[in-house]
Design an enzyme around this catalytic site. Sequence first.
Site, PDB file in Angstrom:
ATOM      1  N   SER A   1       0.932  -1.276  -0.127  1.00  0.00           N
ATOM      2  CA  SER A   1      -0.198   0.026   0.034  1.00  0.00           C
ATOM      3  C   SER A   1       1.102   1.260   0.116  1.00  0.00           C
ATOM      4  O   SER A   1       2.211   1.333   0.439  1.00  0.00           O
ATOM      5  CB  SER A   1      -0.884   0.079   1.052  1.00  0.00           C
ATOM      6  OG  SER A   1      -1.438   1.349   1.271  1.00  0.00           O
TER       7      SER A   1
ATOM      8  N   TYR B   1      -3.211  -1.315  10.322  1.00  0.00           N
ATOM      9  CA  TYR B   1      -2.890  -1.671   8.798  1.00  0.00           C
ATOM     10  C   TYR B   1      -1.866  -1.182   8.350  1.00  0.00           C
ATOM     11  O   TYR B   1      -0.898  -1.821   7.468  1.00  0.00           O
ATOM     12  CB  TYR B   1      -4.096  -0.749   8.224  1.00  0.00           C
ATOM     13  CG  TYR B   1      -4.317  -1.200   6.701  1.00  0.00           C
ATOM     14  CD1 TYR B   1      -4.855  -2.092   6.085  1.00  0.00           C
ATOM     15  CD2 TYR B   1      -3.866  -0.148   5.842  1.00  0.00           C
ATOM     16  CE1 TYR B   1      -4.888  -2.466   4.967  1.00  0.00           C
ATOM     17  CE2 TYR B   1      -3.900  -0.286   4.359  1.00  0.00           C
ATOM     18  CZ  TYR B   1      -4.323  -1.399   3.923  1.00  0.00           C
ATOM     19  OH  TYR B   1      -4.554  -1.345   2.423  1.00  0.00           O
TER      20      TYR B   1
HETATM   21  N1  LIG Z   1      -8.682  -0.191  -2.330  1.00  0.00           N
HETATM   22  C1  LIG Z   1      -7.447   0.609  -2.093  1.00  0.00           C
HETATM   23  O1  LIG Z   1      -7.570   1.762  -2.067  1.00  0.00           O
HETATM   24  C2  LIG Z   1      -6.333  -0.020  -1.503  1.00  0.00           C
HETATM   25  C3  LIG Z   1      -5.035   0.898  -1.229  1.00  0.00           C
HETATM   26  C4  LIG Z   1      -3.754   0.461  -0.960  1.00  0.00           C
HETATM   27  C5  LIG Z   1      -3.726  -1.033  -0.923  1.00  0.00           C
HETATM   28  N2  LIG Z   1      -4.888  -1.964  -1.022  1.00  0.00           N
HETATM   29  C6  LIG Z   1      -4.524  -3.283  -0.830  1.00  0.00           C
HETATM   30  O2  LIG Z   1      -4.889  -3.869  -2.325  1.00  0.00           O
HETATM   31  C7  LIG Z   1      -5.384  -5.255  -1.719  1.00  0.00           C
HETATM   32  C8  LIG Z   1      -6.923  -5.570  -2.362  1.00  0.00           C
HETATM   33  O3  LIG Z   1      -7.821  -4.638  -1.953  1.00  0.00           O
HETATM   34  P1  LIG Z   1      -9.302  -4.343  -2.395  1.00  0.00           P
HETATM   35  O4  LIG Z   1      -9.282  -2.887  -2.462  1.00  0.00           O
HETATM   36  O5  LIG Z   1      -9.255  -5.124  -3.736  1.00  0.00           O
HETATM   37  O6  LIG Z   1      -9.871  -4.721  -1.130  1.00  0.00           O
HETATM   38  P2  LIG Z   1     -11.293  -5.645  -1.216  1.00  0.00           P
HETATM   39  O7  LIG Z   1     -11.902  -5.771   0.299  1.00  0.00           O
HETATM   40  O8  LIG Z   1     -12.279  -5.066  -2.316  1.00  0.00           O
HETATM   41  O9  LIG Z   1     -10.846  -7.233  -1.515  1.00  0.00           O
HETATM   42  C9  LIG Z   1     -10.199  -7.882  -0.691  1.00  0.00           C
HETATM   43  C10 LIG Z   1     -10.624  -9.490  -0.884  1.00  0.00           C
HETATM   44  O10 LIG Z   1      -9.807  -9.903   0.247  1.00  0.00           O
HETATM   45  C11 LIG Z   1     -10.660 -10.841   0.873  1.00  0.00           C
HETATM   46  N3  LIG Z   1     -10.316 -11.442   1.892  1.00  0.00           N
HETATM   47  C12 LIG Z   1     -10.509 -10.693   3.269  1.00  0.00           C
HETATM   48  N4  LIG Z   1      -9.718 -11.469   4.182  1.00  0.00           N
HETATM   49  C13 LIG Z   1      -9.555 -12.611   3.687  1.00  0.00           C
HETATM   50  C14 LIG Z   1      -9.063 -13.865   4.089  1.00  0.00           C
HETATM   51  N5  LIG Z   1      -8.734 -13.933   5.663  1.00  0.00           N
HETATM   52  N6  LIG Z   1      -8.815 -14.821   3.538  1.00  0.00           N
HETATM   53  C15 LIG Z   1      -9.057 -14.719   2.098  1.00  0.00           C
HETATM   54  N7  LIG Z   1      -9.409 -13.919   1.732  1.00  0.00           N
HETATM   55  C16 LIG Z   1      -9.923 -12.563   2.353  1.00  0.00           C
HETATM   56  C17 LIG Z   1     -12.162 -10.415   0.741  1.00  0.00           C
HETATM   57  O11 LIG Z   1     -13.139 -11.261   0.901  1.00  0.00           O
HETATM   58  C18 LIG Z   1     -11.969  -9.729  -0.538  1.00  0.00           C
HETATM   59  O12 LIG Z   1     -12.560 -10.304  -1.594  1.00  0.00           O
HETATM   60  C19 LIG Z   1      -5.367  -5.501  -0.600  1.00  0.00           C
HETATM   61  O13 LIG Z   1      -4.025  -6.049   0.111  1.00  0.00           O
HETATM   62  C20 LIG Z   1      -5.491  -3.950   0.279  1.00  0.00           C
HETATM   63  O14 LIG Z   1      -4.892  -3.627   1.481  1.00  0.00           O
HETATM   64  C21 LIG Z   1      -6.108  -1.246  -1.310  1.00  0.00           C
END
Ligand SMILES: NC(=O)c1ccc[n+]([C@@H]2O[C@H](COP(=O)([O-])OP(=O)(O)OC[C@H]3O[C@@H](n4cnc5c(N)ncnc54)[C@H](O)[C@@H]3O)[C@@H](O)[C@H]2O)c1
Length: 259
Positions: free
Chosen positions: A149, A162
């Site tokens: 991130s 986080y």
């Molecule tokens: N969206 C953003 O702005 C953002 C920014 C920086 C980093 N991220 C990172 O990007 C990645 C994807 O995030 P996203 O935005 O697509 O989130 P999201 O919440 O849309 O998707 C995350 C997925 O992870 C799954 N998940 C959660 N806990 C789990 C577990 N214990 N075992 C298996 N699956 C699990 C959820 O069911 C979901 O499908 C993450 O690592 C997040 O930290 C997101």
Amino acid sequence: MSRLGNLDQWFTDKTAIVTGGAGGMGRSIALAFSAAGARVVVADFNADGGQETVSLVREQGGEAVFARTDVSKSDDVAAMVQSAVSNFGGLNFAVNAAAIEFETVNLADLPDEDFDRMIAVNLRSIFLCMKHEINAMLPDGGAIVNIASTNSYRPQPHQSAYTASKFGVLGITKSAAIDYAPLGVRINAICPGAIETPMLLGAIKARGRDKQEVAGRLSLIGRFGQPDEIASAALWLCSEASSFTIGHALAVDGGYLAR
Ligand SMILES: NC(=O)c1ccc[n+]([C@@H]2O[C@H](COP(=O)([O-])OP(=O)(O)OC[C@H]3O[C@@H](n4cnc5c(N)ncnc54)[C@H](O)[C@@H]3O)[C@@H](O)[C@H]2O)c1
């Protein structure tokens, strides 16, 4: 769908695992790998969303299976990797995207169990996933991308657990890259900025923020990133087009960290 165009040369008849594949970025990444020719193991805790991603892959003519996985549990992660081996004969690529984000309070108000849960799902999972993925990739080699991130460099308020987890993701990515580069497994990270997914929209809602204000503050171009913009970066990092890129943290953040 990938923005990189024709990548079949690197992905046809290869197998990729995508964790967090039930939605958000993970779904986009799974669809991009499939469109590039790879077979995909869609891993997630959420079975309905995961099966839906598998259906979307099949609709676009690709091959995928769903592996119900809690990425914080060693046995689940071992079974996820075994699913790639038993269904598709091995493993070439992995993108570890599953994570959670739910904090809205300062550190001193955060319950111990919330901290532990965040570290287990966001960081322990990266250890477990890489451990089993690397063992399945050796001795032929492969490529792994861990989703960190921009918080790994510049924390947002009320995100101590986080942020700690995402600093850890960068540390373990670089450390593993050093150990496994000589053995042919290239390991990198992506640091997404504000990407329009259920996680981001949920965080904005929980904090009562205005979407446009957040988009303006967290990028140089006044908009959120889209999941397919992360998928393109993940494909590039797994392709031979990035063969000299190792232990790198690639910000895909609309310029946020440049400011
Ligand atoms: N969206 C953003 O702005 C953002 C920014 C920086 C980093 N991220 C990172 O990007 C990645 C994807 O995030 P996203 O935005 O697509 O989130 P999201 O919440 O849309 O998707 C995350 C997925 O992870 C799954 N998940 C959660 N806990 C789990 C577990 N214990 N075992 C298996 N699956 C699990 C959820 O069911 C979901 O499908 C993450 O690592 C997040 O930290 C997101």
